[in-house]
Design an enzyme around this catalytic site. Sequence first.
Site, mmCIF file in Angstrom:
data_model
loop_
_atom_site.group_PDB
_atom_site.id
_atom_site.type_symbol
_atom_site.label_atom_id
_atom_site.label_comp_id
_atom_site.label_asym_id
_atom_site.label_seq_id
_atom_site.Cartn_x
_atom_site.Cartn_y
_atom_site.Cartn_z
ATOM 1 N N ARG A 1 16.673 -19.666 -7.357
ATOM 2 C CA ARG A 1 17.837 -20.221 -7.871
ATOM 3 C C ARG A 1 17.873 -21.843 -7.876
ATOM 4 O O ARG A 1 16.948 -22.521 -7.353
ATOM 5 C CB ARG A 1 19.071 -20.067 -6.712
ATOM 6 C CG ARG A 1 19.635 -18.692 -6.663
ATOM 7 C CD ARG A 1 20.503 -18.570 -7.985
ATOM 8 N NE ARG A 1 21.046 -17.267 -7.872
ATOM 9 C CZ ARG A 1 20.669 -15.988 -8.398
ATOM 10 N NH1 ARG A 1 19.649 -16.084 -9.076
ATOM 11 N NH2 ARG A 1 21.327 -14.887 -8.364
ATOM 12 N N GLU B 1 23.586 -23.759 -15.922
ATOM 13 C CA GLU B 1 22.784 -22.808 -16.910
ATOM 14 C C GLU B 1 23.948 -22.687 -18.055
ATOM 15 O O GLU B 1 25.002 -22.297 -17.426
ATOM 16 C CB GLU B 1 22.677 -21.434 -16.164
ATOM 17 C CG GLU B 1 21.331 -21.631 -15.320
ATOM 18 C CD GLU B 1 20.734 -20.573 -14.575
ATOM 19 O OE1 GLU B 1 21.681 -19.535 -14.669
ATOM 20 O OE2 GLU B 1 19.785 -20.622 -13.747
ATOM 21 N N HIS C 1 16.666 -17.591 -17.315
ATOM 22 C CA HIS C 1 17.196 -16.735 -16.218
ATOM 23 C C HIS C 1 17.292 -15.387 -16.606
ATOM 24 O O HIS C 1 17.949 -14.388 -16.731
ATOM 25 C CB HIS C 1 18.576 -17.150 -15.910
ATOM 26 C CG HIS C 1 19.010 -16.817 -14.439
ATOM 27 N ND1 HIS C 1 19.834 -17.414 -13.863
ATOM 28 C CD2 HIS C 1 18.318 -15.804 -13.578
ATOM 29 C CE1 HIS C 1 19.960 -17.014 -12.547
ATOM 30 N NE2 HIS C 1 19.166 -15.875 -12.623
#
Length: 345
Positions: A258, A287, A306
């Site tokens: 994360r 993000e 991601h």
Amino acid sequence: MSRILLAGDHFVRNDLLADRLRAAVPAGSALDVRTLELAWPLVPFGPVAEVDEASDVEDELVALVGDAEVIVTQMAPVTERVLAAAPSLRLVVCTRGGPVNVNVDACTERGVLVCNTPGRNAVAAAEHALTLILSTVRAIPRIHGTVAAGEWRSDLYAYDECGLELGGSTVGLVGYGAIGRRVARMLLAFDAQVLVADPFVADGSLPDGVALVELDELLARSDVVSLHARLTPDTAGMIDAAALAAMRPGGYLVNSARGGLVDYDALAAALASGHLAGAGFDVFPAEPPPADWPLLGSDRVVMTPHLAGATRQTAHRAADLGAAAAAAFLAGDRPPGLVNPAVLD
């Protein structure tokens, strides 16, 4: 008649969820299945009301949930408002490792069970983490870019330009859950020395070749540090300027867990100063990152958007685990992956 709402997306799709659910329940079971298709990942997730990492479909969910007893979803926001519109709801199955898109406390107060699907992407995420490690220490994207540009940089064979081998190197894993354990096994196959820092792991429980140490020792001894911890109030910002300074000069940091675990401004400074040789990450503080984010232009950084868990097998496994939880509940059994057992108590 069991009333079920499937809120799939373009990864864990409704057709996968429906097929796995019908295969998991006893033959002849009466199911009333309605569906809502979410736009993720074609449209990024984000915070919705009081939950996070969710698709922005709270209004649509409120309008559709009605008398559903079960919701199966990966990205739908199960908020206070959604729960208020679902008086018959008894189970929420979140087909991901952590139900951050579900207001678990509100569900518990209303007597609604919440299940997740831990380990669904462990294989994909572990393989991606190892890919990032290898790509970072050998600067594969940067070198690929030179060849693709028509250059033949044999000067990159120079000692000061070379990367390192994992064999004989020390790799520190911060976090030793389902993903960290798989990464450790793969690293041992490379003949790496593996260190682990995880307060929830008992000393003596690790396999040969893997040593449990405190985080300070891991940072000081590791050539490569790879993060596999959950983001909690205790772990937020744990890799800060002091932690980066404690890392071995010329070391590498990889984060596929994360973005909130790392102070990326401090990381940029550590790379610019030459204290760290490189970094690789699949997760970001925001993000997507803003266009002026300084690390976007760094040739010492390997980045993926991601995607660590993005394999078809992960989607199939999520659907299987989600269907198994729903089927167990419908059969009157304790569903696997239960995160709020106080409801049953």
